[in-house]
Design a protein around this motif. Structure first.
Motif, short mmCIF file in Angstrom:
data_model
loop_
_atom_site.label_atom_id
_atom_site.label_comp_id
_atom_site.label_asym_id
_atom_site.label_seq_id
_atom_site.Cartn_x
_atom_site.Cartn_y
_atom_site.Cartn_z
N TYR A 31 33.55 36.44 32.27
CA TYR A 31 34.51 35.40 32.29
C TYR A 31 33.92 34.17 33.05
O TYR A 31 34.82 33.43 33.68
N LEU A 35 41.73 39.57 36.09
CA LEU A 35 42.11 38.29 35.80
C LEU A 35 43.59 37.69 35.95
O LEU A 35 43.83 36.59 36.63
N VAL A 53 40.72 34.50 38.30
CA VAL A 53 39.17 34.61 37.80
C VAL A 53 38.52 34.44 39.04
O VAL A 53 37.34 35.01 39.21
#
Length: 413
Positions: free
Chosen positions: A241, A367, A372
């Motif tokens: 991510y 998430l 994040v």
């Protein structure tokens, strides 16, 4: 005798050492082949939309081409390596590369999603075997004292895949259609197959200085597997991510992401280059340095990630650590492998790919729940746990006594 190559073997059935030129050419072909494999594994990520539109499937289905590939590698590496352990390396790797080229070409020609998925799974089967034996094969071409540099050259190919392979394949797929990227990759694999098959010496499998661990130790190897799974899970909890992190936490514009990823890729290549010298001095300390640096980088991103300069520096440091880790891990496996080095490499490959899958899954759970930024924190803590496991090695697996020739004794734990 050339000091940079192993002495010609005298035992019956053992192949003679290749010429210096042939050894270098075979090593280059193996390095470029690792480039092809890593590019192939990740290529659908950059071509999600074109593949989905052409085959009339959803984006998650195209994503399965990557996750299914990794899971397959994790599951099949050990059993397939065990099943092929007696096949001569030149014959085995030539066959594996030929099947990989054919499966990649079938991917390019696939008229439906099931055919493309099947071709990808065949590629993953060859990946599991190739990755298990490539470092051992390459190390066996050269003198033992060059093992660190040889392994770092092999893994330079995988690092360059992120910098050049996937971006180039994505660009070609956007310009000429996604199928063109797979065709180009297939052609490159065939070229490397030709070079390897014509330069690799023939001979039986399981011979040479790289075929067994220099200081076999079951406990040290098991610790290495546990640390690998923890480390890679931590790395990919955050790494999967990275783009979202960069745009959300330090607030980089989307237009800057490509340049930032390029910087990270270059840092990874530098890490592989440093690994050559570092692992020749001490594979264990190189591995500890990689884990410690990686944990610091991930935790630093959680604490300081809102600062753009800090985010860039820490992401580059993390990528550098990954490059160092790949080579250091493989050289360490060649040191402590309790039996066949090929099977030991297959075990770490499975742990590595399991970590990739678990990390992506864990990051996906974090998430929506914690944001994040939490992926960097949890990822850093997992890598720190892996470092703690590695640091316990002298306590749980005491150093083996050294014999007159400088090799470990036959003591077992």
């Amino acid at each position: 005798m050339d000091p940079d190559r192993p002495a010609a073997a005298t035992g019956s059935g053992t192949p003679p050492a290749p010429s210096a030129a042939a050894a270098v050419a075979a090593l280059a072909a193996l390095a470029v082949s690792t480039f092809c494999y890593v590019t192939s594994e990740s290529l659908p990520i950059g071509l999600l939309a074109p593949i989905a539109a052409d085959l009339e499937v959803s984006l998650p289905q195209v994503g399965l081409l990557v996750s299914g590939y990794g899971l397959t590698v994790a599951v099949v590496s050990v059993p397939l390596t065990q099943a092929t352990r007696r096949v001569p390396r030149r014959l085995l790797l030539s066959g594996v590369l030929a099947l990989f080229a054919a499966a990649t070409l079938v991917s390019a020609l696939a008229a439906s999603y099931p055919v493309l998925l099947a071709a990808r799974l065949v590629s993953a089967l060859t990946h599991g075997v190739f990755w298990s034996v490539v470092a051992v094969t390459a190390a066996g071409l050269f003198a033992p004292r060059l093992r660190g540099r040889v392994v770092s050259v092999v893994f330079a190919g995988s690092s360059l895949a992120g910098v050049l392979g996937v971006p180039a394949g994505t660009w070609l797929g956007q310009q000429a259609g996604w199928r063109a990227a797979f065709v180009a990759l297939s052609v490159l694999v065939v070229a490397m197959l030709a070079v390897f098959a014509s330069t690799m010496p023939s001979g039986p499998a399981g011979v040479g200085h790289a075929a067994r661990g220099r200081a076999p130790d079951v406990r040290r190897y098991v610790l290495l597997l546990v640390a690998t799974a923890l480390m890679i899970t931590g790395v990919f909890t955050a790494y999967t991510y990275t783009t979202d992190f960069l745009t959300s936490v330090p607030g980089f514009p989307a237009s800057a992401i490509s340049a930032l990823l390029l910087v990270n890729g270059v840092a990874g290549v530098v890490g592989v280059a440093v690994a050559g010298a570092a692992t020749e001095r001490s594979p264990r300390w190189a591995l500890l340095a990689a884990a410690g640096t990686m944990a610091a980088a991930q935790l630093g991103l959680y604490a300081l990630g809102e600062s753009r300069p800090a985010a860039v520096a820490l992401l580059a440091l993390s990528s550098f650590s990954i490059g160092l880790l790949a080579a250091a891990l493989q050289v360490r496996v060649l040191d402590v492998a309790p039996g066949s080095a090929d099977l030991a490499s297959a075990g770490t490959s499975s742990a590595f790919n399991l970590g990739i899958g678990l990390g992506a899954l864990l990051g996906g759970l974090l998430l929506p729940a914690l944001g994040v930024r939490s992926t960097a924190l949890v990822g850093g803590l997992l890598v720190a746990a892996a470092l703690a496991v590695l640091l316990t090695e002298p306590l749980l697996a005491p150093a083996r006594p050294t014999g007159p020739a400088g090799t470990g004794s036959a003591r077992r734990g």
